[in-house]
Every structure is written in C-alpha cells, then in structure tokens.
Design a protein around this motif. Structure first.
Motif, PDB file in Angstrom:
ATOM      1  N   ARG A 175       0.801  -1.182  -0.028  1.00 43.75           N
ATOM      2  CA  ARG A 175      -0.049  -0.146   0.168  1.00 43.75           C
ATOM      3  C   ARG A 175       0.976   1.267  -0.015  1.00 43.75           C
ATOM      4  O   ARG A 175       0.419   2.321  -0.575  1.00 43.75           O
ATOM      5  CB  ARG A 175      -1.126  -0.118   1.321  1.00 43.75           C
ATOM      6  CG  ARG A 175      -1.715   1.222   1.374  1.00 43.75           C
ATOM      7  CD  ARG A 175      -2.273   1.459   2.845  1.00 43.75           C
ATOM      8  NE  ARG A 175      -3.551   0.645   2.589  1.00 43.75           N
ATOM      9  CZ  ARG A 175      -4.521   0.479   3.616  1.00 43.75           C
ATOM     10  NH1 ARG A 175      -4.496   1.164   4.666  1.00 43.75           N
ATOM     11  NH2 ARG A 175      -5.758   0.000   3.503  1.00 43.75           N
ATOM     12  N   GLU A 176       1.900   1.293   0.899  1.00 43.28           N
ATOM     13  CA  GLU A 176       2.752   2.308   0.741  1.00 43.28           C
ATOM     14  C   GLU A 176       3.493   2.612  -0.557  1.00 43.28           C
ATOM     15  O   GLU A 176       3.527   3.551  -0.855  1.00 43.28           O
ATOM     16  CB  GLU A 176       3.817   2.172   1.855  1.00 43.28           C
ATOM     17  CG  GLU A 176       4.701   3.475   2.072  1.00 43.28           C
ATOM     18  CD  GLU A 176       6.035   3.174   3.233  1.00 43.28           C
ATOM     19  OE1 GLU A 176       6.775   3.901   3.410  1.00 43.28           O
ATOM     20  OE2 GLU A 176       5.767   2.145   4.041  1.00 43.28           O
ATOM     21  N   SER A 184       0.716   3.989  -3.344  1.00 43.84           N
ATOM     22  CA  SER A 184       0.092   5.216  -2.770  1.00 43.84           C
ATOM     23  C   SER A 184       1.007   6.539  -3.011  1.00 43.84           C
ATOM     24  O   SER A 184       0.699   7.462  -2.565  1.00 43.84           O
ATOM     25  CB  SER A 184      -0.587   5.053  -1.471  1.00 43.84           C
ATOM     26  OG  SER A 184       0.347   4.921  -0.345  1.00 43.84           O
ATOM     27  N   ARG A 185       2.091   6.215  -3.055  1.00 46.83           N
ATOM     28  CA  ARG A 185       3.611   7.315  -2.984  1.00 46.83           C
ATOM     29  C   ARG A 185       2.973   8.274  -4.250  1.00 46.83           C
ATOM     30  O   ARG A 185       3.137   9.415  -4.100  1.00 46.83           O
ATOM     31  CB  ARG A 185       4.650   6.611  -3.437  1.00 46.83           C
ATOM     32  CG  ARG A 185       5.278   6.126  -2.132  1.00 46.83           C
ATOM     33  CD  ARG A 185       6.848   5.606  -2.338  1.00 46.83           C
ATOM     34  NE  ARG A 185       7.025   4.509  -1.094  1.00 46.83           N
ATOM     35  CZ  ARG A 185       8.122   3.726  -1.304  1.00 46.83           C
ATOM     36  NH1 ARG A 185       8.752   3.309  -2.531  1.00 46.83           N
ATOM     37  NH2 ARG A 185       8.631   3.010  -0.044  1.00 46.83           N
ATOM     38  N   GLY A 216       0.163   9.050  -5.118  1.00 48.01           N
ATOM     39  CA  GLY A 216      -1.072   9.629  -5.002  1.00 48.01           C
ATOM     40  C   GLY A 216      -2.333   8.783  -5.506  1.00 48.01           C
ATOM     41  O   GLY A 216      -3.468   9.166  -5.287  1.00 48.01           O
ATOM     42  N   THR A 217      -1.975   7.610  -5.907  1.00 49.79           N
ATOM     43  CA  THR A 217      -3.152   6.573  -6.279  1.00 49.79           C
ATOM     44  C   THR A 217      -3.661   6.137  -5.081  1.00 49.79           C
ATOM     45  O   THR A 217      -3.245   5.875  -4.010  1.00 49.79           O
ATOM     46  CB  THR A 217      -2.447   5.490  -7.076  1.00 49.79           C
ATOM     47  OG1 THR A 217      -1.555   5.810  -8.165  1.00 49.79           O
ATOM     48  CG2 THR A 217      -3.368   4.310  -7.327  1.00 49.79           C
ATOM     49  N   ARG A 218      -5.212   5.795  -5.277  1.00 52.74           N
ATOM     50  CA  ARG A 218      -5.778   5.413  -3.999  1.00 52.74           C
ATOM     51  C   ARG A 218      -5.792   4.257  -3.840  1.00 52.74           C
ATOM     52  O   ARG A 218      -5.993   3.223  -4.776  1.00 52.74           O
ATOM     53  CB  ARG A 218      -7.359   5.881  -4.039  1.00 52.74           C
ATOM     54  CG  ARG A 218      -8.158   5.269  -2.991  1.00 52.74           C
ATOM     55  CD  ARG A 218      -9.706   5.818  -3.267  1.00 52.74           C
ATOM     56  NE  ARG A 218     -10.735   5.265  -2.387  1.00 52.74           N
ATOM     57  CZ  ARG A 218     -11.843   5.269  -2.296  1.00 52.74           C
ATOM     58  NH1 ARG A 218     -12.216   6.233  -3.167  1.00 52.74           N
ATOM     59  NH2 ARG A 218     -12.764   4.891  -1.347  1.00 52.74           N
ATOM     60  N   VAL A 219      -5.626   3.361  -2.648  1.00 51.98           N
ATOM     61  CA  VAL A 219      -5.470   2.022  -2.316  1.00 51.98           C
ATOM     62  C   VAL A 219      -6.334   1.740  -1.200  1.00 51.98           C
ATOM     63  O   VAL A 219      -6.088   2.427  -0.272  1.00 51.98           O
ATOM     64  CB  VAL A 219      -4.118   1.580  -1.995  1.00 51.98           C
ATOM     65  CG1 VAL A 219      -4.037   0.342  -1.882  1.00 51.98           C
ATOM     66  CG2 VAL A 219      -3.135   2.017  -3.032  1.00 51.98           C
ATOM     67  N   ASP A 220      -7.341   0.775  -1.328  1.00 50.77           N
ATOM     68  CA  ASP A 220      -8.181   0.519  -0.130  1.00 50.77           C
ATOM     69  C   ASP A 220      -7.967  -0.848   0.180  1.00 50.77           C
ATOM     70  O   ASP A 220      -7.451  -1.958  -0.733  1.00 50.77           O
ATOM     71  CB  ASP A 220      -9.724   0.683  -0.641  1.00 50.77           C
ATOM     72  CG  ASP A 220     -10.046   1.976  -0.718  1.00 50.77           C
ATOM     73  OD1 ASP A 220      -9.600   2.891  -0.041  1.00 50.77           O
ATOM     74  OD2 ASP A 220     -10.699   2.137  -1.857  1.00 50.77           O
ATOM     75  N   VAL A 253      -6.860  -1.222  -6.011  1.00 51.23           N
ATOM     76  CA  VAL A 253      -6.078  -0.078  -6.539  1.00 51.23           C
ATOM     77  C   VAL A 253      -7.037   0.596  -7.525  1.00 51.23           C
ATOM     78  O   VAL A 253      -7.356   0.110  -8.390  1.00 51.23           O
ATOM     79  CB  VAL A 253      -4.629  -0.315  -7.017  1.00 51.23           C
ATOM     80  CG1 VAL A 253      -3.995   0.845  -7.426  1.00 51.23           C
ATOM     81  CG2 VAL A 253      -3.873  -1.271  -5.829  1.00 51.23           C
TER      82      VAL A 253
END
Length: 311
Positions: free
Chosen positions: A234-235, A238-239, A241-245, A253
C-alpha cells in the motif's frame, strides 16, 4: 425516433411512471432496464398507445403512434409473445397481420424464413414451444419492415442459439439506421447488445447514457493485489497519489494499470500472490444503481440452503 416529455401514468394513487423524459434515437440499440414494477412495460404500452398517459407526451417520429395509418409499417412491437390465437397457424397469423396493413404475401414468407419458422409455418401456434412463440412474436414485429422496433424481453424462452440470433438481429436493425428499443433482465446479454441504456426505477429515470458512459460512472474498475506484505504494498503504490483500499484480505487499487502496479511492487521488493485487473459487470452496476428502487425483494432466508428432509 421515440421522444417522451414529462410522461406520467397514474393508477389511482399509485404513480407508475413519473414525469420521464427521453429520446430513443435511430442507428443504435437502446436497452431499457429496471427492476420488476419499475414502469418499463407501462412506458412501452404508452409509446404504442395501449395505455393513455395521465399527462405528458410520447411521440414516434414526431407524432403519436395512435395516429399512424399503417401501424405495422411504422413501428414493430413485441410486448407479449403469448398474444397469438392458439388455433391459428403461424402462416395464417402473419397473413392476417399483413392483410390489415396492405403487406404482401411474399413478405410473410420472407419473414417466416428470417425467424426460422418456415418449416413449421402450417402448425398451430398453440402447439409451439415458448421459444417458437417468441420467434413468431418477433416475426409479427418485423412483418411491416418498420423503421422503429420495440421488443420487450425478446429472448425469453430462447436457447443459446436463439439468444445470439436476437442479438445479431438487433445489431443489424440498428446498423440499417432503425430505432431499436429493447428491454431485458439478462444483463450479460444486454451488455453485448446495447449501445445506449435507459435505466428506470420507481417510475423515474435513473440513468440515460451510452453503455461506455454508464459503465464508467457506475461500474468501477480496479486492480486487485493479494500479498502477505499489504502495508508495504500500500505504501509503495500510494506514493504517487493513487488510492489504495484494503477490502478483506486484498488491496484494491483505483487504477487499471496492472503492468505499472506490478513494476512498482517489483521495485519495492514486495511479494505478490495475485495481481489482476477487475471490471465490474453491467449486472453489478445495475444492482448497485437500483438497490433503493426494488419493489419486490426477497429476505435473506430466501438464499439459505434447504435443510435435509425439509421437502
């Protein structure tokens, strides 16, 4: 073209169709979707003048269909495949329709062959299977070679070959520049057939968009990532700016760049057990959009297995 403006139908205190506006344009297949009781059949009946609107208007090529001098030459419609005299043969049924609209006998034979009923043309309709009656209903809709075709659940009772035939028929009619308006509960089939969708719920328009626009708006796509290193994954993703749930045991993603996400995880030395792009289906999008408008909904016990010995 079929056009509705503020089209409304009331039955006593119940509003079946509630002030809807739409344009169904030629050259494309427009799918008409909605839960049971949403107002689809009532809308189609008002288009054909079988039900009178409480208020508002609906026209076919600029005028009410009830004013047509040769109705079958202007609109072909299948609303109820069972609406055929059971003692009349397929040939005689189509001959009767043809005579009523000054259509040649040659066209009757042509359309029987087109729908695959030539070999049973002399058989009584009451002896037909559901699929054969459906084909005869479609033949009745096409007998006048109309520029506008309205089909309500046209694949009911058809086998796989018949369903594919209806799909190709609708596509061909649209490619010829006709207005094609089709309702169906088979979402997978509609996703293969329709160019445009009108979705109705509780008598109101919920969506009026091209298939592409509808899927973009209501059928989210994402990349599924399964990894034992979820926090590191996830880290890394998401660097930028992509959303990850995190959903259950997987990461979702907000992207369909499977290759790019794979490269990111490889560079971060994250172990990956699954990496796949997911596009929600039309059925999933439809169910999500209409969830609050379903009139008849089974309780959770309806899906429960039947206990052994209960029958």
């Amino acid at each position: 073209m079929i056009s509705a403006r503020e089209l409304t139908k009331r039955y006593g205190d119940r509003v079946a169709v509630d002030g809807i506006d739409f344009d169904i344009r030629p050259g494309k297949v427009t799918g008409f979707l909605g839960p049971n009781g949403a107002g689809k059949s009532t809308t189609m009946r008002m288009i054909l003048g079988l039900d009178r609107a409480s208020s508002g208007t609906v026209t076919v090529n600029g005028r009410p269909y009830s004013n047509a001098r040769a109705p079958l030459r202007e609109v072909g419609a299948l609303l109820e495949a069972q609406a055929i005299h059971p003692g009349r043969s397929a040939l005689d049924h189509l001959r009767w329709l043809a005579a009523s609209n000054d259509i040649s006998t040659a066209r009757v034979r042509q359309i029987l062959d087109q729908v695959g009923l030539e070999d049973v043309a002399g058989r009584r309709a009451g002896k037909f299977s559901l699929g054969m009656r459906q084909r005869l209903g479609i033949a009745s809709a096409l007998i006048g070679d109309p520029p506008v075709v309205i089909l309500d659940e046209p694949v009911n009772g058809l086998d796989s070959e018949g369903i594919r035939w209806v799909r190709r028929l609708c596509r061909r009619l649209a490619d010829e520049g006709r207005t094609v308006f089709v309702s169906s509960h088979l979402m997978a089939e509609m996703s293969l057939t329709a160019d445009h969708l009108i979705v109705i719920g509780q008598g109101r328009i919920l969506a009026d968009a091209s298939m592409t626009e509808f899927m973009t708006a209501h059928a989210p796509s994402f990349v599924r990532v399964r990894t034992p290193d979820r926090e590191r994954a996830r880290e890394a993703i998401s660097r930028n700016g992509t959303r990850v749930d995190l959903v259950d045991d997987e990461l979702r993603v907000d992207s369909l760049d499977v290759a790019g996400i794979g490269d990111t995880l490889y560079a971060a030395e994250v172990r990956v057990h699954e990496l796949s792009g997911v596009q929600c289906s039309l059925e999933e999008a439809f169910m999500a959009l209409t969830a609050d408008t379903v009139e008849y909904q089974a309780g959770p016990e309806a899906a429960a297995p039947i206990a052994q010995g209960a029958l």
